[in-house]
Design an enzyme around this catalytic site. Sequence first.
Site, PDB file in Angstrom:
ATOM      1  N   GLY A   1      43.950  14.580   8.989  1.00  0.00           N
ATOM      2  CA  GLY A   1      44.312  13.419   9.812  1.00  0.00           C
ATOM      3  C   GLY A   1      45.784  13.461  10.190  1.00  0.00           C
TER       4      GLY A   1
ATOM      5  NE  ARG B   1      39.562  15.518   8.590  1.00  0.00           N
ATOM      6  CZ  ARG B   1      40.097  14.353   8.983  1.00  0.00           C
ATOM      7  NH1 ARG B   1      39.748  13.799  10.119  1.00  0.00           N
ATOM      8  NH2 ARG B   1      40.987  13.746   8.210  1.00  0.00           N
TER       9      ARG B   1
ATOM     10  CG  ASP C   1      42.790  15.214  -0.805  1.00  0.00           C
ATOM     11  OD1 ASP C   1      42.548  15.088   0.418  1.00  0.00           O
ATOM     12  OD2 ASP C   1      42.146  14.615  -1.687  1.00  0.00           O
TER      13      ASP C   1
ATOM     14  CB  THR D   1      47.756  11.917   4.438  1.00  0.00           C
ATOM     15  OG1 THR D   1      46.806  10.834   4.383  1.00  0.00           O
ATOM     16  CG2 THR D   1      48.299  12.127   3.041  1.00  0.00           C
TER      17      THR D   1
ATOM     18  CG  ASP E   1      44.480   8.191   4.052  1.00  0.00           C
ATOM     19  OD1 ASP E   1      44.514   7.226   4.831  1.00  0.00           O
ATOM     20  OD2 ASP E   1      43.783   9.204   4.250  1.00  0.00           O
TER      21      ASP E   1
ATOM     22  CG  ASP F   1      44.813  10.634   0.103  1.00  0.00           C
ATOM     23  OD1 ASP F   1      45.819  11.235   0.534  1.00  0.00           O
ATOM     24  OD2 ASP F   1      43.679  10.774   0.586  1.00  0.00           O
TER      25      ASP F   1
ATOM     26  NE  ARG G   1      38.742 -18.872  14.149  1.00  0.00           N
ATOM     27  CZ  ARG G   1      38.894 -18.360  15.358  1.00  0.00           C
ATOM     28  NH1 ARG G   1      39.630 -17.289  15.542  1.00  0.00           N
ATOM     29  NH2 ARG G   1      38.315 -18.926  16.388  1.00  0.00           N
TER      30      ARG G   1
ATOM     31  NE  ARG H   1      39.923  11.345   4.278  1.00  0.00           N
ATOM     32  CZ  ARG H   1      40.154  12.637   4.274  1.00  0.00           C
ATOM     33  NH1 ARG H   1      41.138  13.142   3.549  1.00  0.00           N
ATOM     34  NH2 ARG H   1      39.389  13.447   4.950  1.00  0.00           N
TER      35      ARG H   1
ATOM     36  CE  LYS I   1      46.808 -20.067   1.005  1.00  0.00           C
ATOM     37  NZ  LYS I   1      47.399 -19.813   2.284  1.00  0.00           N
TER      38      LYS I   1
ATOM     39  NE  ARG J   1      35.741 -15.961  15.219  1.00  0.00           N
ATOM     40  CZ  ARG J   1      35.045 -17.053  14.919  1.00  0.00           C
ATOM     41  NH1 ARG J   1      34.494 -17.192  13.715  1.00  0.00           N
ATOM     42  NH2 ARG J   1      34.891 -18.013  15.805  1.00  0.00           N
TER      43      ARG J   1
ATOM     44  CD  GLN K   1      44.763   0.719   9.518  1.00  0.00           C
ATOM     45  OE1 GLN K   1      44.960   0.502   8.336  1.00  0.00           O
ATOM     46  NE2 GLN K   1      43.550   0.864  10.002  1.00  0.00           N
ATOM     47  NE  ARG K   2      44.410   9.093  10.418  1.00  0.00           N
ATOM     48  CZ  ARG K   2      43.410   9.832  10.885  1.00  0.00           C
ATOM     49  NH1 ARG K   2      43.413  10.257  12.128  1.00  0.00           N
ATOM     50  NH2 ARG K   2      42.409  10.154  10.120  1.00  0.00           N
TER      51      ARG K   2
HETATM   52  P1  ADP Z   1      43.296  16.072   4.819  1.00  0.00           P
HETATM   53  O1  ADP Z   1      44.085  17.331   4.742  1.00  0.00           O
HETATM   54  O2  ADP Z   1      43.987  14.993   5.589  1.00  0.00           O
HETATM   55  O3  ADP Z   1      42.773  15.640   3.465  1.00  0.00           O
HETATM   56  P2  ADP Z   1      40.629  17.107   5.432  1.00  0.00           P
HETATM   57  O4  ADP Z   1      40.038  16.684   4.125  1.00  0.00           O
HETATM   58  O5  ADP Z   1      39.820  16.915   6.654  1.00  0.00           O
HETATM   59  O6  ADP Z   1      42.018  16.367   5.735  1.00  0.00           O
HETATM   60  O7  ADP Z   1      41.027  18.654   5.289  1.00  0.00           O
HETATM   61  C1  ADP Z   1      41.637  19.323   6.361  1.00  0.00           C
HETATM   62  C2  ADP Z   1      41.042  20.697   6.501  1.00  0.00           C
HETATM   63  O8  ADP Z   1      41.319  21.462   5.324  1.00  0.00           O
HETATM   64  C3  ADP Z   1      39.519  20.756   6.610  1.00  0.00           C
HETATM   65  O9  ADP Z   1      39.064  20.509   7.920  1.00  0.00           O
HETATM   66  C4  ADP Z   1      39.232  22.177   6.194  1.00  0.00           C
HETATM   67  O10 ADP Z   1      39.500  23.071   7.258  1.00  0.00           O
HETATM   68  C5  ADP Z   1      40.261  22.391   5.097  1.00  0.00           C
HETATM   69  N1  ADP Z   1      39.681  22.180   3.761  1.00  0.00           N
HETATM   70  C6  ADP Z   1      39.344  20.985   3.216  1.00  0.00           C
HETATM   71  N2  ADP Z   1      38.793  21.150   1.992  1.00  0.00           N
HETATM   72  C7  ADP Z   1      38.796  22.475   1.750  1.00  0.00           C
HETATM   73  C8  ADP Z   1      38.358  23.282   0.658  1.00  0.00           C
HETATM   74  N3  ADP Z   1      37.798  22.757  -0.442  1.00  0.00           N
HETATM   75  N4  ADP Z   1      38.508  24.630   0.774  1.00  0.00           N
HETATM   76  C9  ADP Z   1      39.060  25.165   1.884  1.00  0.00           C
HETATM   77  N5  ADP Z   1      39.480  24.452   2.934  1.00  0.00           N
HETATM   78  C10 ADP Z   1      39.360  23.138   2.894  1.00  0.00           C
END
Ligand code: ADP
Length: 316
Positions: A10, A71, A102, A124, A126, A128, A161, A170, A212, A242, A250-251
């Site tokens: 992302g 991706r 990750d 990212t 996130d 995370d 409201r 995520r 409130k 709502r 957000q991105r």
């Molecule tokens: P982010 O890097 O934001 O977590 P993704 O989870 O979509 O986003 O991972 C980005 C890209 O990294 C994936 O589209 C894929 O090409 C590669 N990738 C993700 N997981 C693996 C994995 N376990 N092994 C090898 N490549 C991976």
Amino acid sequence: MKIAVLTSGGDAPGMNAAVRAVVRTAIHYGIEAYAVMNGYKGLVDGDIRKFERNDVGMILNRGGTILGSARLEEFKQLEVRQKAVDHLKALSIDALVTIGGDGTYRGAADLCDMGVNCMGIPGTIDNDIASTEYTIGFFTALNTAIDCIDKLRDTSFSHQRCTVVELMGRHCGDLSIFAGVASGSEIVITEETGFHREDVLDKIRKAKQMKKRHMIVVVAEHMLDVFALAQEIEDYTGYETRATVLGYVQRGGTPAAYDRILASKMGTYAVELVRDGAFGHAVCARGIEIFSMPLREALAVKRKRTDLYEYLEKIS
Ligand code: ADP
């Protein structure tokens, strides 16, 4: 020496600042800089271009990533990654700096196992990646979320409201809890808090009874259907309610100062790791300190629950 850089997963505001820092620091040290377009997809397709100083001019303040991101699920397959390795070898590239989340780190770690020296920079919204306190893009997304919640609050107050708002992240609740505290939201529901239906409904009903005028409930994505929750709140508490899903707003957007600085420092640090002979490291930040650890170690760090949840309890 030659270093390539890519952005993957992302997109996040500040990725461009990191790309700029990698390219310019490399050139500063007399290292040739290359850009890989569209993440691991471009690596597999061989879309790799030599970059000069000016190729990263005027991008520090731009959201998204000028290199593009993609991706590529097939990158998990050894034969597919072999194509990427072959392209890097053909150009005699010594190291690859990957900027992403990750998933990107996993791809980078897999490439390391095939002999390619990869560095990881956490990019990212996130937040995370547990090996670093903050990821590039998180604070920009947080500012966007707060800005949107402030606007929703105006209407919420005017019309008496309850507003339910879904944020990204995520499976990490950081964006929600940070935004919740910073926007004065009354309730935050994330994987860390869990969803306790009765508690949430009772708290909102009590607030209604105490006259409130409005309530804001922040919900992290993947937790529940916010439109169904809004209906439940309305039925149970009498508050007109709502729901809004903030989604991809957000991105994007121009990166906040913190993200630009974090990205600049991390980009430089990644190149210096390569120059100093490190292999397969993830760049991390804690407080003002920038450091690194092996990619697989970084992927194994367990995420700590932020103490902001305790503040919310006391001040919401
Ligand atoms: P982010 O890097 O934001 O977590 P993704 O989870 O979509 O986003 O991972 C980005 C890209 O990294 C994936 O589209 C894929 O090409 C590669 N990738 C993700 N997981 C693996 C994995 N376990 N092994 C090898 N490549 C991976």
